[in-house]
Design a protein around this motif. Sequence first.
Motif, mmCIF file in Angstrom:
data_model
loop_
_atom_site.group_PDB
_atom_site.id
_atom_site.type_symbol
_atom_site.label_atom_id
_atom_site.label_comp_id
_atom_site.label_asym_id
_atom_site.label_seq_id
_atom_site.Cartn_x
_atom_site.Cartn_y
_atom_site.Cartn_z
ATOM 1 N N MET A 127 16.511 -8.918 -60.674
ATOM 2 C CA MET A 127 17.192 -9.452 -61.164
ATOM 3 C C MET A 127 16.593 -11.330 -61.341
ATOM 4 O O MET A 127 15.678 -12.108 -61.128
ATOM 5 N N LEU A 128 16.159 -11.241 -59.159
ATOM 6 C CA LEU A 128 16.103 -11.828 -59.059
ATOM 7 C C LEU A 128 14.321 -12.583 -58.961
ATOM 8 O O LEU A 128 14.273 -13.151 -58.278
ATOM 9 N N GLU B 98 13.475 -15.271 -54.703
ATOM 10 C CA GLU B 98 12.252 -14.899 -56.085
ATOM 11 C C GLU B 98 11.976 -13.782 -55.060
ATOM 12 O O GLU B 98 11.143 -12.404 -55.197
ATOM 13 N N ILE B 99 10.618 -14.768 -54.189
ATOM 14 C CA ILE B 99 9.819 -13.287 -53.124
ATOM 15 C C ILE B 99 10.575 -12.509 -52.532
ATOM 16 O O ILE B 99 10.047 -11.212 -52.251
ATOM 17 N N TRP B 100 11.334 -12.605 -52.111
ATOM 18 C CA TRP B 100 12.005 -11.626 -50.952
ATOM 19 C C TRP B 100 12.241 -10.054 -52.532
ATOM 20 O O TRP B 100 11.851 -9.033 -51.703
ATOM 21 N N MET C 294 1.883 -18.208 -59.002
ATOM 22 C CA MET C 294 2.672 -19.517 -57.788
ATOM 23 C C MET C 294 1.419 -19.519 -56.882
ATOM 24 O O MET C 294 1.533 -18.241 -56.360
ATOM 25 N N PRO C 295 1.086 -20.717 -55.958
ATOM 26 C CA PRO C 295 0.712 -21.121 -54.780
ATOM 27 C C PRO C 295 1.280 -20.229 -54.127
ATOM 28 O O PRO C 295 2.426 -20.090 -53.736
ATOM 29 N N TRP D 177 8.793 -12.323 -48.586
ATOM 30 C CA TRP D 177 8.290 -10.886 -49.131
ATOM 31 C C TRP D 177 7.698 -10.070 -47.927
ATOM 32 O O TRP D 177 8.743 -9.231 -48.363
ATOM 33 N N LEU D 178 7.591 -10.401 -47.313
ATOM 34 C CA LEU D 178 7.666 -9.056 -45.585
ATOM 35 C C LEU D 178 9.341 -8.275 -45.210
ATOM 36 O O LEU D 178 9.432 -7.328 -46.238
ATOM 37 N N ASP D 179 10.142 -9.599 -45.951
ATOM 38 C CA ASP D 179 11.491 -9.302 -44.751
ATOM 39 C C ASP D 179 12.558 -8.485 -46.112
ATOM 40 O O ASP D 179 12.588 -7.573 -45.926
#
Length: 275
Positions: A197-198, A156-158, A1-2, A50-52
Amino acid sequence: MPAFSFRLRLMTTPFTNLVHYPTNTDAELDRLQQLCEQLAGFDERVSLEWLDGAMTALAAGPRAKPLVEWREALLGDAWSRAFADPEADRDATAVLQSRWSVLLKQLDPEQLMDAVDELRLAPVMLEWTDDDKAKLVEDGTIEAGSEDEEIPLTGEIWAHGFMDVVQASPEDWQEPGESAEEGIADAYDEALSRIAMLTLHDPAELAKTLEEMYPGEKLERDDLIQEALYAVQDLRCYWVQNAPKPVTRVVGNVPGRNDPCHCGSGKKFKKCHGA
């Protein structure tokens, strides 16, 4: 993903049944976002979301680690490269600490166990509106018609950040052993599955997993996020009672002071390696 720039509003309280617990101010989150942008120049994984997610896994995990310790393990030399100046390091650490302190309060196991039905955890997730998607197409970041494929789903990124920590720390995130009480292993696996799943982006794969985990139910994205957040709280409570035991060091018998030294020198231990 960009890699996308942070132009989206923060979704820190997405659910109407979220009880009001300590959260970060908009100013604190803005500073955390700026910190992530600096780190991303040295580690492309890093984004605010992502960091969170990664920090949430650390807060929910089995071992209480000081911020400096897990920061080094999570971010490696990206931190020292982004904040090489001592003053910059102190300021950035304070920004990270502001979020870390809130997560620890939201996942306080005593509070969670006193009210198991309350949702205390308020994640930092990015919600992509139709206007946001149109702007990305207009900017040329993505091609028209590829929005659903290119743009991450909410959470999703989380979830990737959370699962990255779990997978990178097998010594901490140990699955329940054979001696665990009946049902414990299944509950542990189910909690992680609700979070994992997320991370699913492909519609067909997501639909198949939904049918396996929630047969006959129709769940929206917000429902899945809520399920994942409750799973995090469940895991936090699980680890309070099931933290992995430290490995016991086995030390050989130490020679007496007047015994021959084990190195074979012919000297007494007290005159050689025991000196």
